[in-house]
Design a protein around this motif. Sequence first.
Motif, PDB file in Angstrom:
ATOM      1  N   MET A  15    -109.465  -8.977  50.700  1.00  0.00           N
ATOM      2  CA  MET A  15    -108.994  -9.631  51.916  1.00  0.00           C
ATOM      3  C   MET A  15    -107.464  -9.613  51.984  1.00  0.00           C
ATOM      4  SD  MET A  15    -109.769 -13.492  53.274  1.00  0.00           S
ATOM      5  CE  MET A  15    -108.791 -14.196  51.961  1.00  0.00           C
ATOM      6  N   ALA A  16    -106.819  -9.827  50.842  1.00  0.00           N
ATOM      7  CA  ALA A  16    -105.353  -9.808  50.803  1.00  0.00           C
ATOM      8  C   ALA A  16    -104.824  -8.448  51.251  1.00  0.00           C
ATOM      9  CB  ALA A  16    -104.867 -10.130  49.396  1.00  0.00           C
ATOM     10  N   GLU A  17    -105.450  -7.394  50.791  1.00  0.00           N
ATOM     11  CA  GLU A  17    -104.992  -6.059  51.189  1.00  0.00           C
ATOM     12  C   GLU A  17    -105.282  -5.801  52.668  1.00  0.00           C
ATOM     13  OE1 GLU A  17    -104.733  -2.290  48.666  1.00  0.00           O
ATOM     14  OE2 GLU A  17    -106.744  -2.198  49.537  1.00  0.00           O
ATOM     15  N   GLN A  18    -106.430  -6.269  53.140  1.00  0.00           N
ATOM     16  CA  GLN A  18    -106.791  -6.069  54.543  1.00  0.00           C
ATOM     17  C   GLN A  18    -105.765  -6.705  55.476  1.00  0.00           C
ATOM     18  OE1 GLN A  18    -110.675  -7.551  55.540  1.00  0.00           O
ATOM     19  NE2 GLN A  18    -110.505  -7.028  57.714  1.00  0.00           N
ATOM     20  N   TYR A  19    -105.252  -7.884  55.099  1.00  0.00           N
ATOM     21  CA  TYR A  19    -104.321  -8.598  55.970  1.00  0.00           C
ATOM     22  C   TYR A  19    -102.878  -8.554  55.467  1.00  0.00           C
ATOM     23  CZ  TYR A  19    -108.541 -10.299  58.210  1.00  0.00           C
ATOM     24  OH  TYR A  19    -109.749 -10.368  58.869  1.00  0.00           O
ATOM     25  N   ASP A  20    -102.612  -7.661  54.509  1.00  0.00           N
ATOM     26  CA  ASP A  20    -101.261  -7.438  54.006  1.00  0.00           C
ATOM     27  C   ASP A  20    -100.630  -8.728  53.492  1.00  0.00           C
ATOM     28  OD1 ASP A  20     -99.039  -5.931  53.351  1.00  0.00           O
ATOM     29  OD2 ASP A  20     -98.087  -6.203  55.294  1.00  0.00           O
ATOM     30  N   LEU A  21    -101.350  -9.416  52.604  1.00  0.00           N
ATOM     31  CA  LEU A  21    -100.881 -10.679  52.033  1.00  0.00           C
ATOM     32  C   LEU A  21    -100.586 -10.503  50.548  1.00  0.00           C
ATOM     33  CD1 LEU A  21    -103.482 -13.134  53.618  1.00  0.00           C
ATOM     34  CD2 LEU A  21    -101.175 -12.622  54.445  1.00  0.00           C
ATOM     35  N   PRO A  22     -99.455 -11.002  50.056  1.00  0.00           N
ATOM     36  CA  PRO A  22     -99.206 -10.986  48.609  1.00  0.00           C
ATOM     37  C   PRO A  22    -100.245 -11.835  47.879  1.00  0.00           C
ATOM     38  CG  PRO A  22     -97.212 -11.540  49.845  1.00  0.00           C
ATOM     39  CD  PRO A  22     -98.349 -11.602  50.814  1.00  0.00           C
ATOM     40  N   VAL A  23    -100.447 -11.525  46.609  1.00  0.00           N
ATOM     41  CA  VAL A  23    -101.399 -12.264  45.779  1.00  0.00           C
ATOM     42  C   VAL A  23    -100.639 -12.939  44.641  1.00  0.00           C
ATOM     43  CG1 VAL A  23    -103.412 -12.115  44.273  1.00  0.00           C
ATOM     44  CG2 VAL A  23    -103.284 -10.687  46.320  1.00  0.00           C
ATOM     45  N   LEU A  24    -100.830 -14.251  44.495  1.00  0.00           N
ATOM     46  CA  LEU A  24    -100.253 -15.019  43.400  1.00  0.00           C
ATOM     47  C   LEU A  24    -101.386 -15.496  42.503  1.00  0.00           C
ATOM     48  CD1 LEU A  24     -97.730 -17.293  45.371  1.00  0.00           C
ATOM     49  CD2 LEU A  24     -97.361 -14.984  44.478  1.00  0.00           C
ATOM     50  N   THR A  25    -101.282 -15.250  41.203  1.00  0.00           N
ATOM     51  CA  THR A  25    -102.331 -15.698  40.292  1.00  0.00           C
ATOM     52  C   THR A  25    -101.750 -16.560  39.183  1.00  0.00           C
ATOM     53  OG1 THR A  25    -102.248 -13.784  38.789  1.00  0.00           O
ATOM     54  CG2 THR A  25    -103.639 -13.590  40.746  1.00  0.00           C
ATOM     55  N   ILE A  67     -98.134 -11.130  41.872  1.00  0.00           N
ATOM     56  CA  ILE A  67     -97.323 -11.800  40.873  1.00  0.00           C
ATOM     57  C   ILE A  67     -98.234 -12.725  40.078  1.00  0.00           C
ATOM     58  CG2 ILE A  67     -95.264 -13.183  40.431  1.00  0.00           C
ATOM     59  CD1 ILE A  67     -94.707 -10.601  42.003  1.00  0.00           C
ATOM     60  N   SER A  68     -98.215 -12.592  38.751  1.00  0.00           N
ATOM     61  CA  SER A  68     -99.055 -13.423  37.890  1.00  0.00           C
ATOM     62  C   SER A  68     -98.185 -14.223  36.944  1.00  0.00           C
ATOM     63  CB  SER A  68    -100.020 -12.554  37.069  1.00  0.00           C
ATOM     64  OG  SER A  68    -100.907 -11.848  37.896  1.00  0.00           O
ATOM     65  N   VAL A  69     -98.605 -15.462  36.672  1.00  0.00           N
ATOM     66  CA  VAL A  69     -97.896 -16.281  35.692  1.00  0.00           C
ATOM     67  C   VAL A  69     -98.915 -16.887  34.733  1.00  0.00           C
ATOM     68  CG1 VAL A  69     -97.889 -18.271  37.267  1.00  0.00           C
ATOM     69  CG2 VAL A  69     -96.324 -18.220  35.320  1.00  0.00           C
ATOM     70  N   VAL A  70     -98.665 -16.714  33.437  1.00  0.00           N
ATOM     71  CA  VAL A  70     -99.493 -17.337  32.405  1.00  0.00           C
ATOM     72  C   VAL A  70     -98.934 -18.736  32.187  1.00  0.00           C
ATOM     73  CG1 VAL A  70    -100.372 -17.191  30.054  1.00  0.00           C
ATOM     74  CG2 VAL A  70     -99.927 -15.083  31.344  1.00  0.00           C
ATOM     75  N   THR A  71     -99.699 -19.732  32.594  1.00  0.00           N
ATOM     76  CA  THR A  71     -99.211 -21.113  32.550  1.00  0.00           C
ATOM     77  C   THR A  71     -99.626 -21.849  31.286  1.00  0.00           C
ATOM     78  OG1 THR A  71    -101.147 -21.894  33.770  1.00  0.00           O
ATOM     79  CG2 THR A  71     -99.205 -21.258  35.069  1.00  0.00           C
ATOM     80  N   GLY A  72    -100.638 -21.340  30.589  1.00  0.00           N
ATOM     81  CA  GLY A  72    -101.119 -21.974  29.364  1.00  0.00           C
ATOM     82  C   GLY A  72    -101.612 -20.903  28.416  1.00  0.00           C
ATOM     83  N   GLU A  73    -102.931 -20.740  28.356  1.00  0.00           N
ATOM     84  CA  GLU A  73    -103.521 -19.669  27.552  1.00  0.00           C
ATOM     85  C   GLU A  73    -103.806 -18.448  28.425  1.00  0.00           C
ATOM     86  OE1 GLU A  73    -106.452 -20.815  24.251  1.00  0.00           O
ATOM     87  OE2 GLU A  73    -106.803 -22.328  25.775  1.00  0.00           O
TER      88      GLU A  73
END
Length: 326
Positions: free
Chosen positions: A152-162, A199-205
């Motif tokens: 869906m993100a690619e379909q609507y040209d939206l960045p993905v944050l994980t 963009i991904s961020v490891v917040t714990g494990e």
Amino acid sequence: MSDPTRTYLDFERPIAELDAKIEELEGVMARNGEDGPDLGDEIAKLRQKSSDQLQALYAKLDPWRKTLVARHPERPHLKDYYKHLIEDFEELCGDRRFSNDDAIIGGLGRFRGRSVVVLGHEKGHDVQTRIKHNFGMARPEGYRKAIRLMDMAEQYDLPVLTFVDTSGAYPGIGAEERGQSEAIARSTERCLTLGTPMISVVTGEGGSGGAIALAAANAVLMLEHSIYSVISPEGCASILWRDSARAKDAATAMKVSAQDLLQLKIIDAIIPEPVGGAHRNPQEAIRRVGDQMEQSLSQFEGLSPVQIRQRRRERFLSIGRSLLNG
């Protein structure tokens, strides 16, 4: 006032003793009021001593102690990040095949004025929510939900944050019967082929394939005291030495810390935590995560889907080259 509900780790015992003394003196002052002795100077000295010891302790954490901090139950979790960083968040549930998996939460929202798709692991804060979210260990339907939202993100040209925080994917029989390894592989593949910035961020494990399935991104960030590894230190120790008690040795050998991984060029940036870890000042830690994610996201403005994919491809190929040459 001291926080009597705070959970202290074993190596923080000297800090716990100082804070208990501060709490005791504050209680004496509160009970006696103006008629009692003035303990303000003594409390101030103890506070300063506690602060100095905390700073010195966290300045030289070994990989095993960082692992313990990364697992701290009061560390900010996914819902805390959503609450403070994402406006108008709308959760989207289900994988359209089997069911909804609460270990991975995702949906739409606005990150500092920009529409985004957000995904992440949720561990839960108490017994009830930990059971509900399966301690952040996702089943296949969780990863298939992630794939659906990335589509869906690619379909609507939206960045993905994980936001990554899991000890690993759930190893239960039902998960294996429903294709756990295939779901993880396809989620990882979808991250790599995504035509919008991720963009991904490891917040714990960041544990095993359960983590990388949401972290094969254009930029991978880590909080200062988080960990990222192919297997848990306990699991590694059990395999290598048949003794899970040697987890401390395994954590050191595996180079699980953000500092080691930045040196190996596996991650792109370390996000400093407040003194004493993110759990001591969650709002400040969350603000710092948001600032770094915004900065990383800005580097991909104006790039075409082809350029975004190529940058991501080159990023992961360069890891292999650097490890071979190193």
